[in-house]
Design an enzyme around this catalytic site. Structure first.
Site, PDB file in Angstrom:
ATOM      1  N   HIS A  16    -117.137 -80.197 -71.005  1.00  0.00           N
ATOM      2  CA  HIS A  16    -116.852 -78.880 -70.442  1.00  0.00           C
ATOM      3  C   HIS A  16    -115.614 -78.278 -71.101  1.00  0.00           C
ATOM      4  O   HIS A  16    -114.568 -78.925 -71.202  1.00  0.00           O
ATOM      5  CB  HIS A  16    -116.664 -78.998 -68.927  1.00  0.00           C
ATOM      6  CG  HIS A  16    -117.950 -79.244 -68.207  1.00  0.00           C
ATOM      7  ND1 HIS A  16    -118.079 -80.100 -67.145  1.00  0.00           N
ATOM      8  CD2 HIS A  16    -119.193 -78.721 -68.436  1.00  0.00           C
ATOM      9  CE1 HIS A  16    -119.343 -80.099 -66.726  1.00  0.00           C
ATOM     10  NE2 HIS A  16    -120.039 -79.279 -67.503  1.00  0.00           N
ATOM     11  N   GLU A  43    -113.413 -87.835 -62.928  1.00  0.00           N
ATOM     12  CA  GLU A  43    -112.742 -86.541 -62.778  1.00  0.00           C
ATOM     13  C   GLU A  43    -111.234 -86.762 -62.765  1.00  0.00           C
ATOM     14  O   GLU A  43    -110.651 -87.156 -61.760  1.00  0.00           O
ATOM     15  CB  GLU A  43    -113.188 -85.865 -61.473  1.00  0.00           C
ATOM     16  CG  GLU A  43    -114.692 -85.609 -61.381  1.00  0.00           C
ATOM     17  CD  GLU A  43    -115.165 -84.433 -62.221  1.00  0.00           C
ATOM     18  OE1 GLU A  43    -114.326 -83.766 -62.878  1.00  0.00           O
ATOM     19  OE2 GLU A  43    -116.379 -84.164 -62.230  1.00  0.00           O
ATOM     20  N   HIS A  88    -113.983 -85.964 -67.318  1.00  0.00           N
ATOM     21  CA  HIS A  88    -113.999 -84.561 -66.885  1.00  0.00           C
ATOM     22  C   HIS A  88    -112.731 -84.315 -66.081  1.00  0.00           C
ATOM     23  O   HIS A  88    -111.974 -85.240 -65.803  1.00  0.00           O
ATOM     24  CB  HIS A  88    -115.223 -84.292 -65.997  1.00  0.00           C
ATOM     25  CG  HIS A  88    -116.526 -84.309 -66.736  1.00  0.00           C
ATOM     26  ND1 HIS A  88    -117.246 -83.174 -66.997  1.00  0.00           N
ATOM     27  CD2 HIS A  88    -117.240 -85.332 -67.285  1.00  0.00           C
ATOM     28  CE1 HIS A  88    -118.347 -83.494 -67.655  1.00  0.00           C
ATOM     29  NE2 HIS A  88    -118.374 -84.795 -67.854  1.00  0.00           N
ATOM     30  N   GLU A 122    -112.106 -78.150 -69.637  1.00  0.00           N
ATOM     31  CA  GLU A 122    -111.583 -79.468 -69.275  1.00  0.00           C
ATOM     32  C   GLU A 122    -111.031 -80.151 -70.532  1.00  0.00           C
ATOM     33  O   GLU A 122    -111.041 -81.371 -70.666  1.00  0.00           O
ATOM     34  CB  GLU A 122    -112.692 -80.282 -68.596  1.00  0.00           C
ATOM     35  CG  GLU A 122    -113.192 -79.579 -67.332  1.00  0.00           C
ATOM     36  CD  GLU A 122    -114.435 -80.202 -66.705  1.00  0.00           C
ATOM     37  OE1 GLU A 122    -114.828 -81.309 -67.101  1.00  0.00           O
ATOM     38  OE2 GLU A 122    -115.006 -79.548 -65.808  1.00  0.00           O
TER      39      GLU A 122
HETATM   40 ZN   LIG Z   1    -116.758 -81.333 -66.168  1.00  0.00          ZN
END
Ligand SMILES: [Zn+2]
Length: 395
Positions: free
Chosen positions: A162, A365, A306, A165
């Site tokens: 992403h 994350e 992420h 990110e």
């Molecule tokens: Zn992500």
């Protein structure tokens, strides 16, 4: 650091002179035949750089060697002609400099050209790593993979699926730099010699899956695509929230693991800055490259970096093996991140990986806050994720 081979030299000799493992020297010089080194061929010594030094009146090679805490033969090796004729004040010689601090500064706007520069630099200093291109982005930027180690356990870590990110790339490159420093300097981490990790695991990383997207977030749109991208961005000229690839497809919604469900329920029904899964699975070159990587190389465990949330997901439709649960427990203990088995999500890389190969896969994350996370979180994220990174190589 490159030096010219002398008659009778061996990797073992270089290993002793520079206190670098002979294995790393051999891996850094795969084209050379270790049992038949030829005079005046070049050998590259990992973990060192050669620096120029201007000889002073009272200098001798012996004195300089003592100052450098190296055997005098190490200096003779770097200055083969000078060593015979003796040193003259004012002339320049080469001195080896051991690299024992980080070369990568992750605390910057980590664009794709910064990444490429850093990869070349690491390759120069730690030539036992292998770098290859596994694909190209929509705009033709390389998607690069770096390989370290020779073990049976195949660990793959990626970052920046992403765009907003991108801090995950900076963190992952810094972790890699850390590992390489430990290896070249013969050090341990969490009580384990880095050399053991090197022989236990083969680590591959793809530090930036979505280079076009990252560059869009950090530098704005290329002139020729500006109008089109502003439109996809809902009329906004600020691209800091952009998550998708440059065609407005969310790369982590592109994989054939119940992709239809995401297609049906995701709000954007056309390309947008985030969440649109595309017209079909694997329509985007970045996603194709990652799928091919998993299909063509064996991966025992997968970590996808992420942001944000300080939690990680590791289940998919009951296909995750029991080993995943043990790893999840360890990761939580080491990082403080919350372990979550299932979330209502499909078509991600780790979802597809678990479905396809029934091996442990994690979406992790990093950090807490609103994406893109500020670079001021770098140190605190690094501290928490470090244990996950290194333990994934030996658990
Ligand atoms: Zn992500």
């Amino acid at each position: 650091m490159r030096v010219k081979i002398r008659r009778g030299d061996s990797f073992e000799l270089y290993s002793q002179l520079f206190t670098v493992s002979a294995e790393l020297i051999a891996d850094a010089n795969e084209k050379l035949n270790s049992s038949d080194l030829k005079e005046s061929q070049e050998v590259v010594i990992p973990g060192y750089e050669s620096e120029t030094y201007k000889v002073r009146q009272t200098d001798t090679l012996w004195k300089l060697a003592k100052y450098k805490s190296l055997p005098v033969d190490a200096l003779i090796l770097l200055n083969q002609e000078k060593a015979e004729s003796g040193l003259n004040a004012g002339e320049s010689i080469n001195l080896p400099r051991r690299i024992n601090s980080f070369t990568i500064n992750g605390k910057q706007k980590y664009k794709s050209d910064v990444l490429t520069r850093h990869i070349s630099r690491l390759q120069e200093i730690f030539p036992f790593i292998k770098v290859r291109q596994i694909g190209e982005s929509v705009l033709g930027k390389p998607i690069q993979e770096i390989k370290v180690g020779k073990g049976k356990l195949k660990v793959h870590i990626n970052a920046s699926f992403h765009a907003n990110e991108w801090i995950t790339t900076a963190i992952l490159m810094r972790l890699l730099n850390h590992y390489l420093l430990l290896l070249a300097n013969g050090q341990s981490i969490m009580g384990i010699p880095a050399s053991q990790l090197y022989s236990k695991a083969e680590l591959t990383i793809v530090p930036m899956v979505n280079p076009d997207g990252v560059d869009l977030v950090l530098s704005g749109p290329p002139d020729n695509l500006s109008q089109e991208l502003i439109e996809l961005n809902g009329g906004k000229t600020d691209f800091t929230d952009w998550k998708a690839n440059i065609r407005g497809i969310d790369l982590n919604n592109q994989f054939p693991a119940n992709w239809e469900i995401e297609k049906e329920r995701k709000i954007p029904k056309k390309p947008a800055s985030r969440d649109y899964p595309g017209n079909r699975p694997l329509s985007e070159p970045e996603a194709i490259a990652m799928a091919e990587l998993a299909n063509s190389t064996h991966i025992d465990r997968l970590l996808c970096f992420h942001t944000q949330g300080e939690e990680f997901y590791w289940g998919y439709e009951g296909k995750e093996p029991s080993e995943a649960e043990q790893l999840a427990q360890e990761f939580t203990e080491l990082s403080g991140y919350e372990s979550i088995r299932y979330i209502d999500s499909h078509a991600g890389y780790k979802d597809w990986f678990i479905q396809q190969f029934e091996k442990p896969g994690f979406t992790i994350e990093l950090g807490n806050g609103v994406n893109p996370l500020p670079i001021s979180q770098f140190d605190s994220i690094y501290k928490k994720v470090k244990g996950i990174f290194f333990s994934s190589l030996y658990l």
